[in-house]
Design an enzyme around this catalytic site. Structure first.
Site, PDB file in Angstrom:
ATOM      1  N   HIS A 105      45.005  35.609  47.844  1.00 43.82           N
ATOM      2  CA  HIS A 105      44.177  34.645  47.122  1.00 43.82           C
ATOM      3  C   HIS A 105      44.073  33.314  47.860  1.00 43.82           C
ATOM      4  O   HIS A 105      43.107  32.573  47.661  1.00 43.82           O
ATOM      5  CB  HIS A 105      44.719  34.447  45.712  1.00 43.82           C
ATOM      6  CG  HIS A 105      44.390  35.575  44.793  1.00 43.82           C
ATOM      7  ND1 HIS A 105      44.059  35.394  43.463  1.00 43.82           N
ATOM      8  CD2 HIS A 105      44.311  36.915  45.002  1.00 43.82           C
ATOM      9  CE1 HIS A 105      43.806  36.572  42.907  1.00 43.82           C
ATOM     10  NE2 HIS A 105      43.959  37.505  43.833  1.00 43.82           N
ATOM     11  N   HIS A 268      46.030  47.503  46.460  1.00 43.70           N
ATOM     12  CA  HIS A 268      46.435  48.112  45.192  1.00 43.70           C
ATOM     13  C   HIS A 268      47.465  49.224  45.374  1.00 43.70           C
ATOM     14  O   HIS A 268      47.876  49.844  44.394  1.00 43.70           O
ATOM     15  CB  HIS A 268      45.204  48.625  44.451  1.00 43.70           C
ATOM     16  CG  HIS A 268      44.384  47.529  43.870  1.00 43.70           C
ATOM     17  ND1 HIS A 268      43.232  47.741  43.140  1.00 43.70           N
ATOM     18  CD2 HIS A 268      44.537  46.177  43.905  1.00 43.70           C
ATOM     19  CE1 HIS A 268      42.718  46.584  42.757  1.00 43.70           C
ATOM     20  NE2 HIS A 268      43.494  45.623  43.223  1.00 43.70           N
TER      21      HIS A 268
END
Length: 741
Positions: A105, A268
């Site tokens: 992020h 993920h």
């Protein structure tokens, strides 16, 4: 003093905070932007001033970073990963997935259209990113890392530390990265970035036009998201619609389809989503509005223990794989081999579980030993299975795990290093040897550079070639001013001005540019052929031509100046140039050349400020360059707007003198929209024509104040010297090879 009206200081502060302002005093002063919101905003040119920087002038971050024992730093980070803290327990006893999200992020806000965002600067520490909905609880990740930052202090920036920690997390969980480069210096204040015009978090009301076309330069599909809504566009669980959003937003942060699949599948593989409770019932204010007693932490959770098994972040809940803290191919196995159906998380968010969920409970619980769950997927995960192109890539990766490993390694490195610019800025022992096309690679200098005497001889040949001062200035500016310091791309080094797409940009006057480059290339070729030792690149020849022109223009104005020239630029090949990625650097407006396209997203004056911001200019530097460029007759295609002088091509302060001359009356042109006419007050005769950019230096109070300095008697030489200094700055913005290392 009326003692009956006094209250304790703490109570006064509490009252002030409850009203939404600190000591909400009557008659509190309003800023000029409050009264005149449409006033030209020059604050981008005052960002990151030395007054904000706590480091002294002698501090050199490159030297400090290079003094680190990087292996020791990584070992210290590795210890943090499994040292779970009671105040924020680690999922699965390992902060690795949490730190990967932090690094991702930090870097993932980068976008190609303006080069803003990215990991450099450590902007995740500041608002608004610090309090974005998509960054919920990442404030805790940085607090967990504070002991490392405190230990190594100035030797490693927060910006570098966050990315390095993401790498360490991957490596300790069994993944082999391709390297790490330091060199990201910290910012000390928030970056001014247009993240969108919406006034509500997660809104998308003002970022689309047409058939869901995302406005430039935006990349995220909703205000406060890094990329896309994991539940689907606007919460609509439509995998194919989600795929469209994914392709748009990942493309706008420089990723193609293969890189996109690799990043989603690789990311993920680790960790879990957190949605143990409905956020609206449990989660408090973000860091920016939390009470001072929280000391910069936000999103305080009042449900259950407030953390661990009760953590609320995205509102989605569960893990994707059987190995949330180890690298595997299991994400793709689960995605492609199971049949997925929609369900709701405990927080009420839409997610997907296997149709036979009760039979496949093999995913470990993050905090309760021996407890197992079925894997989950987001709508954006299902998109990789439903979109034909993403499906083909996913199936290929599943069939070839080693290919998947390499694709994720390269995509992760690109994600976390894309905004750093060329490899010349990379620091440390883990910099990969491979040169990637997205790094805008350049060839090595493998010849002797020209001497000062040879440079002077070349200048004379250039001036004797028949090329004019305006032509040489326009060409040098077009080459160097393509630079933008948001992601360190563009600039004169590489001479990509002669290659597609830059050679065809309208701002660069393509027809004239081709003629000028032809002459300069011949001068370069003749010199290189006649010299037994020294060689010169076209990139250096272009810059040298600009220097020769400015020196001549100053001499014609009565001033002898010697502009420093440092050879060493090289010429990139077409094979070293990703034309598609360079296309986003095209200037839709350049107020320094009085060029403006109707494709511009802002007004001409706002686009001037943005261009000056890209060039890391101050307000005085921007002002003196505009005035000098007008006097040098350097407008695109040689248009005369703003050329307020009867001696074009001479480096005089005439632009400022004549702009501020009260014998001229300005009026909107009755012949061409967007232009202005300068009329003699006595005769009414036309004297000049101008654009809004030109007139801004007389109409805007701040710009006029600087313009008056350059128009004043006795300041003519200061104008010339200041112009030369600013010119040299622009010409050398991309000379990272000259920086002290």
């Amino acid at each position: 003093m009326n003692l009956k009206k006094t209250i304790p200081l703490a109570a006064a502060i509490a009252m002030a905070l409850s009203t939404g302002s600190a000591f909400a005093a009557e008659g509190q002063a309003k800023s000029p932007s409050f009264w005149w919101p449409d006033q030209l905003n020059l604050s981008p040119l005052r960002q990151h001033a030395t007054e904000s920087d706590p480091m002294n002038d002698s501090f050199n971050y490159a030297e400090a970073f290079n003094s680190l024992d990087l292996k020791t730093v990584k070992q210290d980070i590795k210890k943090v990963l499994t040292n779970s803290q009671d105040w924020w327990p680690a999922d699965y006893g390992n902060y690795g997935p949490f730190f990967i999200r932090m690094a991702w992020h930090s870097a993932g806000v980068y976008r190609i259209y303006d080069g803003r965002g990215g990991a450099s600067g450590g902007q995740q520490r500041f608002e608004p990113l610090n309090s974005w909905p998509d960054n919920v609880n990442l404030d805790k990740a940085r607090r967990l890392l504070w002991p490392i930052k405190q230990k190594y202090g100035n030797k490693i920036s927060w910006a570098d530390l966050m990315v390095l920690t993401g790498n360490v997390a991957l490596e300790t969980m069994g993944f082999k990265t391709i390297g790490f480069a330091g060199g990201r210096e910290d910012d000390w204040e928030p970056e001014m970035v247009n993240w969108g015009e919406e006034k509500e978090w997660l809104s998308d009301a003002k970022r689309y036009h047409g058939d869901r076309e995302l406005d430039n330069p935006l990349a995220a599909v909703q205000m406060g998201l890094i990329y896309v809504n994991p539940e689907g566009p606007g919460g609509n669980p439509d995998p194919l619609a989600a795929a469209q959003d994914i392709r748009t937003t990942f493309g706008r942060m420089a990723m193609n389809d293969e890189e996109t699949v690799a990043l989603i599948a690789g990311g993920h593989t680790f960790g879990k989503a957190h949605g143990a409770h409905p956020p609206e019932e449990c989660v408090g204010a973000e860091p920016a509005t939390a009470g001072v007693e929280e000391q910069g932490l936000g999103w305080k959770n009042k449900c259950g223990t407030g953390n661990g098994a009760d953590t609320v972040t995205s509102g989605l809940e569960g893990a994707w794989t059987i190995t949330p803290t180890a690298w595997s191919i299991n994400y793709l196995q689960n995605l492609l081999n199971m049949e997925w159906v929609k369900t709701k998380s405990p927080a009420g968010a839409t997610q997907w579980i296997p149709k036979n969920a009760d039979e496949v409970k093999f995913v470990p619980d993050a905090h309760i030993p021996d407890k197992r769950h079925a894997p989950i997927m987001f709508t954006t995960d299902i998109a990789l299975k439903k979109d034909p192109k993403y499906l083909e890539i996913s199936e290929r990766f599943l069939a070839n795990p080693e290919e998947f490993d390499l694709a994720f390694a390269k995509a992760w490195f690109k994600l976390t290093h894309r905004d750093m610019g060329p490899r010349a800025r990379y620091l440390g022992p883990e910099v990969p040897e491979e040169k990637m096309i997205w790094q805008d690679p350049l060839p090595e200098v493998d010849y002797q550079l020209v001497s000062e005497e040879e440079s002077e001889q070349l200048e004379a040949k250039i001036l004797d070639s028949g090329l004019t001062v305006p032509q040489l200035v326009r060409t040098a500016w077009a080459s160097a001013a393509s630079f933008r310091d948001t992601d360190m791309r563009g600039g004169a080094n590489g001479a990509r001005l002669r290659l597609a797409p830059q050679k065809d940009w309208p701002a660069n006057s393509p027809n004239e540019l081709a003629e000028v480059l032809s002459v300069l290339e011949q001068i370069q070729a003749d010199f290189n052929a006649s010299s037994s030792k020294s060689q010169i690149s076209l990139a250096d020849t272009i810059v040298l031509g600009g220097i020769a022109a400015v020196e001549k223009a100053a001499k014609d104005a009565g001033y002898e100046v010697e502009i420093p020239f440092k050879p060493g630029r090289v010429d990139a090949t077409a094979e070293q140039t990703d034309a598609e990625s360079f296309a986003v650097l095209e200037p839709k407006a350049d107020g320094f050349r009085n060029f403006f396209s109707m494709d511009s997203k802002l007004s001409p004056t706002e686009m001037l400020v943005e261009r000056a911001d890209y060039l890391n200019l101050s307000v005085p530097e921007m002002t003196v360059l505009v005035g000098g460029m007008r006097a040098l007759d350097a407008n695109t295609d040689g248009v005369s707007h703003g050329v307020f002088t009867d001696k074009p091509g001479t480096l005089s302060n005439d632009f400022f003198v004549n702009l501020l001359d009260m014998s001229t009356k300005w009026a909107k042109s009755d012949q061409e929209q967007g232009l202005y006419q300068g009329l003699d007050r006595d005769s009414g005769n036309l004297k000049w024509t101008a654009t809004p950019v030109d007139l801004a230096f007389g109409s805007n109070a701040e710009l006029r104040a600087v313009a008056e300095v350059y128009a004043a008697n006795g300041n003519e030489e200061q104008f010339v010297n200041d112009f030369v200094d600013a010119w040299v700055k622009v010409m050398t913005l991309d000379r990272f090879d000259l920086a002290a290392r």
